[in-house]
Design a protein around this motif. Sequence first.
Motif, short mmCIF file in Angstrom:
data_model
loop_
_atom_site.label_atom_id
_atom_site.label_comp_id
_atom_site.label_asym_id
_atom_site.label_seq_id
_atom_site.Cartn_x
_atom_site.Cartn_y
_atom_site.Cartn_z
N TYR A 1 4.59 -6.25 -1.14
CA TYR A 1 4.58 -5.20 -2.09
C TYR A 1 3.72 -4.18 -1.22
O TYR A 1 2.57 -4.49 -1.03
CB TYR A 1 3.95 -5.25 -3.40
CG TYR A 1 5.16 -5.73 -4.29
CD1 TYR A 1 6.40 -6.23 -3.83
CD2 TYR A 1 4.68 -6.05 -5.59
CE1 TYR A 1 7.26 -6.94 -4.91
CE2 TYR A 1 5.55 -6.69 -6.51
CZ TYR A 1 6.91 -6.87 -6.23
OH TYR A 1 7.47 -7.35 -7.21
N VAL B 1 5.09 0.11 -7.11
CA VAL B 1 5.29 -0.39 -5.78
C VAL B 1 6.33 0.61 -5.05
O VAL B 1 7.22 1.15 -5.11
CB VAL B 1 6.02 -1.67 -5.55
CG1 VAL B 1 6.21 -2.44 -4.33
CG2 VAL B 1 5.29 -2.64 -6.58
N VAL C 1 0.26 -8.22 -1.82
CA VAL C 1 0.05 -6.78 -2.11
C VAL C 1 -0.90 -5.95 -1.12
O VAL C 1 -1.90 -6.41 -0.96
CB VAL C 1 -0.38 -6.61 -3.41
CG1 VAL C 1 -0.21 -5.46 -3.93
CG2 VAL C 1 0.43 -7.63 -4.55
N LEU D 1 -4.68 -0.60 -4.77
CA LEU D 1 -4.58 -1.72 -5.76
C LEU D 1 -6.03 -1.62 -6.49
O LEU D 1 -6.98 -1.60 -6.15
CB LEU D 1 -4.61 -3.06 -5.17
CG LEU D 1 -4.30 -4.17 -6.24
CD1 LEU D 1 -3.22 -3.87 -7.08
CD2 LEU D 1 -4.60 -5.62 -5.48
N LYS D 2 -5.73 -1.34 -8.02
CA LYS D 2 -6.81 -1.31 -8.73
C LYS D 2 -6.58 -2.45 -9.84
O LYS D 2 -5.52 -2.11 -10.96
CB LYS D 2 -6.91 0.22 -9.53
CG LYS D 2 -7.26 1.31 -8.60
CD LYS D 2 -7.26 2.70 -9.21
CE LYS D 2 -7.44 3.55 -8.18
NZ LYS D 2 -6.60 4.81 -8.45
N PRO D 3 -7.43 -3.24 -10.00
CA PRO D 3 -7.09 -4.13 -11.21
C PRO D 3 -7.05 -3.48 -12.31
O PRO D 3 -8.03 -2.38 -12.90
CB PRO D 3 -8.42 -5.05 -11.28
CG PRO D 3 -8.84 -4.89 -9.62
CD PRO D 3 -8.39 -3.67 -9.44
N HIS D 4 -6.23 -3.75 -13.60
CA HIS D 4 -5.98 -3.55 -14.89
C HIS D 4 -5.14 -2.08 -15.02
O HIS D 4 -5.08 -1.47 -15.78
CB HIS D 4 -7.21 -3.39 -15.44
CG HIS D 4 -8.01 -4.76 -15.38
ND1 HIS D 4 -9.36 -4.74 -15.27
CD2 HIS D 4 -7.70 -5.86 -15.16
CE1 HIS D 4 -9.71 -6.09 -15.01
NE2 HIS D 4 -8.68 -6.69 -14.96
N ALA D 5 -4.75 -1.77 -13.72
CA ALA D 5 -3.91 -0.46 -13.78
C ALA D 5 -2.59 -0.77 -13.55
O ALA D 5 -2.13 -2.09 -13.36
CB ALA D 5 -4.70 0.52 -12.80
N SER D 6 -1.62 0.29 -13.74
CA SER D 6 -0.17 0.19 -13.58
C SER D 6 0.22 0.83 -12.39
O SER D 6 -0.47 2.13 -12.01
CB SER D 6 0.55 0.80 -14.56
OG SER D 6 2.08 0.39 -14.47
N HIS D 7 0.98 0.21 -11.45
CA HIS D 7 1.30 0.60 -10.15
C HIS D 7 2.76 0.84 -9.84
O HIS D 7 3.35 -0.10 -10.08
CB HIS D 7 0.69 -0.51 -9.10
CG HIS D 7 -0.76 -1.05 -9.23
ND1 HIS D 7 -1.16 -1.61 -9.78
CD2 HIS D 7 -1.73 -0.31 -8.44
CE1 HIS D 7 -2.61 -1.60 -9.87
NE2 HIS D 7 -2.82 -0.92 -8.94
N ASP E 1 -2.62 -2.88 0.23
CA ASP E 1 -3.24 -1.66 -0.26
C ASP E 1 -3.09 -0.56 0.72
O ASP E 1 -3.79 -0.83 2.04
CB ASP E 1 -4.82 -1.81 -0.79
CG ASP E 1 -5.27 -0.78 -1.36
OD1 ASP E 1 -5.08 0.28 -0.51
OD2 ASP E 1 -6.25 -0.83 -2.15
N VAL F 1 1.46 -0.70 -1.94
CA VAL F 1 0.82 0.38 -2.98
C VAL F 1 -0.10 1.05 -2.59
O VAL F 1 -0.73 0.70 -1.89
CB VAL F 1 0.16 -0.56 -4.21
CG1 VAL F 1 1.32 -1.46 -4.99
CG2 VAL F 1 -0.84 -1.54 -4.14
#
Lengths: 309, 309
Positions: free
Chosen positions: B15, B28, B94, B20-26, B96, B17
């Motif tokens: 993927y 792809v 993933v 990449l941010k933990p706890h966020a919505s991404h 970044d 993105v």
Amino acid sequence: MILTVTLNTALDLTYRVPALKPHASHRVTEVTERPGGKGVNVARVLAALGHEVTVTGFAGGGTGHAVRAALAGQARLVDALLPVAGATRRTLAVVDEHTGDTTQLNEPGPLISPAEWRAFQEAYEDLLAGVSAVALCGSLPPGVPVGAYAGLVRSARAAGVPVLLDTSGEPLRRAVAARPDLIKPNADELAELTGSYEPLRATQDARRRGARAVASLGAEGLLAVTAEGRWRAAPPARVRGNPTGAGDSAVAGLLSGLAERLPWPDRLARAVALSAATVLAPVAGEFDRAAYEEVLARVTVLPEAGSAA
Amino acid sequence: MILTVTLNTALDLTYRVPALKPHASHRVTEVTERPGGKGVNVARVLAALGHEVTVTGFAGGGTGHAVRAALAGQARLVDALLPVAGATRRTLAVVDEHTGDTTQLNEPGPLISPAEWRAFQEAYEDLLAGVSAVALCGSLPPGVPVGAYAGLVRSARAAGVPVLLDTSGEPLRRAVAARPDLIKPNADELAELTGSYEPLRATQDARRRGARAVASLGAEGLLAVTAEGRWRAAPPARVRGNPTGAGDSAVAGLLSGLAERLPWPDRLARAVALSAATVLAPVAGEFDRAAYEEVLARVTVLPEAGSAA
């Protein structure tokens, strides 16, 4: 029979990892997968409530096959998804077991060809002939025109089928003008449509743009503004838990009420109770039936001031 | 015909993105998928080099179907994977786009039943009859006994087929005692096996435990210790790029040299050139053929001091 439309179905994956660290390598400790996309989630709740429901939209590739195989095992649910050349998208929720937080990664979805889109429109018109209500749910996959939902709303209205629309952004903006019976934006979606975070102003603006009724779900419950009146429905106490799927459960409650042509207060009570029972369920996106029955008996539905909406 | 064994095949997803941010919505932005697992990667490199190669191991579910469909399109590659009830695992990288860094998430793999494992062992013995070398690659899926590779090494040796083992941890420890012709641990894997990060000491210890030859790939090239001598092989200059798949390409080089019974220095030169050409390739895990030819002509292979290993 109720119909839900999910143009961008999904195979929803959940990974549990001990702790998510960017740029590290992780061993996934648990993998779960289930069919997803808002309309599919709504259908699952309706079927669990005892309604007969038909699911349509697109499915393709190995992921589409997995979605259809899982739907085949669900009672009261009819699979009327159209096969497409592209592969159904995956959505991935990565749950950090240490913090409990979730990181979401959503694939965009398959490219739908003009021929596939025309085939869907024809199949949809045929399906409308036998249903009591329809919900149009979620994002549009690549290749589907941004005005798609406007056309689907018009077809439903021409067929005399009540239509609920649950989407956002430009597809929502375009489709509102086609006069859906109900839209269910959250506060952000409503602000994106109308430019206002002030609930009354935003809701009135959304209705002026064409929506015959607006129901917006927030942490305190549901605010609904309709031609028949304006209500606020709330659970007996603020519910704590996992909000995943709460909006889809609210749509299921509103849609079943629309199909049964219940009075608005009964529709709203059902939506709020289902939403709360979803937040309270141990499995994300499922609902707790006992909690549903209990909350339903205790939901308050009160007319809002200035009820001549 | 060369044989590669991948008991835990994979559908490798990548993927991209924006960040990449933990706890966020991404969302792809790009999805790629290809068949994976170390032995499958090794086979792909061998086939690209012009070798006929058979791939065996397990495949199941929609992910297994996707793996097999992709392998079916590869020239010189024979699919001898055994179908299993469980689903082939996914691995997800993933990327970044902002930092260029990769976050890796690896599913554990399907649960293999005792009957499936027995069926594999029989099929493997049949396949050994017609091959010039075999590589046993990667992790074991759940259900396969930890001593699995030891048994597969013994069968290969009984059949007179040279066997290369590329795994780690307890499966490596157990299989080394069965006297594989070559193991290819990296420095960490070698230290895990022997308790030492000192290359000479660790390599000698690994041979004492049973491995007939040890080749360890690091950033500076390949150190090999064999019964015939000890060499260090290095590319003409330190290569910069994406190291994904470099180890699998080195295995492909060593394995083809083993199959052709080339002298050790030629095997090592091939392995180092393939590894460098993989690091230099624009697509992760592929190798650049022009770079391979160029590096191959300029690899240095020098005897190491104390060459009576």
